[in-house]
Design an enzyme around this catalytic site. Structure first.
Site, PDB file in Angstrom:
ATOM      1  N   ASP A  84       0.733  -1.376  -0.133  1.00  0.00           N
ATOM      2  CA  ASP A  84      -0.018   0.058   0.125  1.00  0.00           C
ATOM      3  C   ASP A  84       0.983   1.210  -0.040  1.00  0.00           C
ATOM      4  O   ASP A  84       0.566   2.119  -0.894  1.00  0.00           O
ATOM      5  CB  ASP A  84      -0.701   0.145   1.180  1.00  0.00           C
ATOM      6  CG  ASP A  84      -1.932  -0.976   1.362  1.00  0.00           C
ATOM      7  OD1 ASP A  84      -3.144  -1.027   0.954  1.00  0.00           O
ATOM      8  OD2 ASP A  84      -1.388  -2.219   1.814  1.00  0.00           O
ATOM      9  N   THR A 104      -6.994  -4.652   0.569  1.00  0.00           N
ATOM     10  CA  THR A 104      -5.990  -5.080   1.391  1.00  0.00           C
ATOM     11  C   THR A 104      -6.114  -6.516   1.819  1.00  0.00           C
ATOM     12  O   THR A 104      -5.034  -7.154   1.940  1.00  0.00           O
ATOM     13  CB  THR A 104      -5.433  -3.903   2.465  1.00  0.00           C
ATOM     14  OG1 THR A 104      -5.264  -2.653   1.510  1.00  0.00           O
ATOM     15  CG2 THR A 104      -4.226  -4.382   3.135  1.00  0.00           C
TER      16      THR A 104
END
Length: 390
Positions: free
Chosen positions: A61, A158
């Protein structure tokens, strides 16, 4: 669908530079993500942290956000680039995050070293922690109704990413409140739609055992479009030792022609924390959807509709949850330009001009492959809403 030379797509001058750079940097980010995901799945890595809202953030990320931010700023000028993105540097500022920061810096530099393969610039020398933190911090715009704003979800889904499953890299350009460019990288998107029902690792195992052709094996793709083009394109990913040169070929994709609810496939979020599965289940039954819902992490759901692998995506958030623009901007455009329809549950267009959130959203989001299915769902929402438990 036929194939198109990537260069011919760029002949349309509207946002041509922005479109070109966006597609290339998403390809680059997908390459980064594949390496990191393989490491997370195959090892007991501790490079996953919880943010203040208890959601997860990984080295991918933060590294993707830094990479995209640095690239856009280098190409268009840091003072001229407004970036709205999900991550900030607070996670890296915590006392126990030294190892994570080190991993992010290393990952960013490894990724940017590959940039020339995608026709992008590498830094003259390796970036240090201050430069990487500055790139992440630069993504602090709040968007709004005026001007140009890049909108990035560096790793959408995620949880799917950490579990070795589906996720997406999403980049959009919004100008004066309208989505102008949408690019969606789906590194684990299987070439056969039925494999979306399986965990990505299971797919990889079965694919290796299969004697099927290259097109049926896991390859991943980047899907993209521009507002008003009436076209959405898909390219296979370039990664690892694949002998593909940039630019490679893209092919136009279109939504499914199925308009019978009994034959339609509908998608909904995997997570129950911010989505009401019971309401969508009742709605699906009321309009005659017979197939089991396809629950997939991330904006891969929008990709599935744009590519014709599914016909419906419905999301009705639980009370108090606010939809963020980076979770939808890129996906909405690629579905619309592929011939689909995306609105809120009241039939109104989604409003990306209000800042970080889809303010004024009427109950939920409905994306469909065509107007007929869309009208049936919107009608069913109005008919059943009063008796719902939302």
């Amino acid at each position: 669908m036929g194939c198109f030379d990537f260069r011919s797509i760029m002949e349309d001058e509207r946002y041509s530079q922005e479109f070109d750079v966006a597609i290339r940097v998403v390809h680059l980010a997908c390459s980064l993500c594949r390496r990191v995901q393989e490491g997370l799945v195959s090892s007991s890595s501790d490079q996953v942290k919880s943010k203040d809202d208890d959601s997860l953030v990984t080295v991918a990320d933060l590294s993707v956000q830094a990479t995209v931010s640095w690239t856009l700023s280098e190409f268009f000028g840091g003072q001229n680039v407004s970036i709205v993105a999900e991550e900030d540097v607070r996670t890296l500022s915590k006392a126990d995050s030294a190892d994570l920061l080190e991993a992010v810096v290393c990952t960013v530099n490894q990724c940017l070293a590959e940039a020339p393969k995608f026709g992008l610039k590498s830094p003259d020398k390796a970036l240090g922690p201050p430069q990487v933190l500055a790139a992440i911090s630069r993504c602090s715009s709040t968007g709004g109704p005026k001007g140009r704003h890049w909108v990035l979800d560096p790793v959408d889904g995620t949880l799917g990413f950490v579990r070795g499953d589906q996720y997406a890299v999403a980049l959009a350009l919004i100008e004066d409140g309208q989505v102008a460019i949408g690019v969606l990288g789906c590194p684990n998107y299987p070439m056969k739609k039925e494999w979306l029902n399986y965990h990505h690792q299971h797919y990889q195992t079965m694919s290796k055992m299969s004697s099927s052709t290259l097109d049926s094996r896991e390859e991943g793709c980047v899907i993209y479009s521009r507002r008003g083009s009436g076209e959405t394109w898909m390219q296979p990913l370039i990664y690892g030792d694949k002998k593909l040169e940039w630019p490679n070929f893209a092919r136009a994709i279109r939504v499914s022609s199925i308009n019978d609810p009994a034959l339609a496939t509908f998608c909904e979020p995997m997570e129950k924390s911010n989505s009401n599965h019971s309401f969508t289940s009742g709605l699906a039954e009321s309009i005659g959807l017979r197939k089991k819902p396809l629950r997939v992490y991330s904006m891969v759901k929008y990709a599935a509709i744009a590519r014709g692998d599914a016909e419906i995506f419905m999301k009705f958030a639980r009370a108090g949850y606010k939809e963020k623009i980076w979770d939808h901007a890129a996906g909405v455009l690629i579905v619309q330009e592929a011939g689909g329809v995306v609105t809120d549950a009241g039939g109104h267009p989604l409003d990306f001009s209000k800042g970080l959130f889809l303010e004024g959203l009427d109950r939920g989001i409905v994306a469909c492959s065509g107007a007929a299915l869309h009208e049936k769902i919107i009608g069913a929402v109005y008919a059943s809403w009063d008796s719902s438990n939302l």
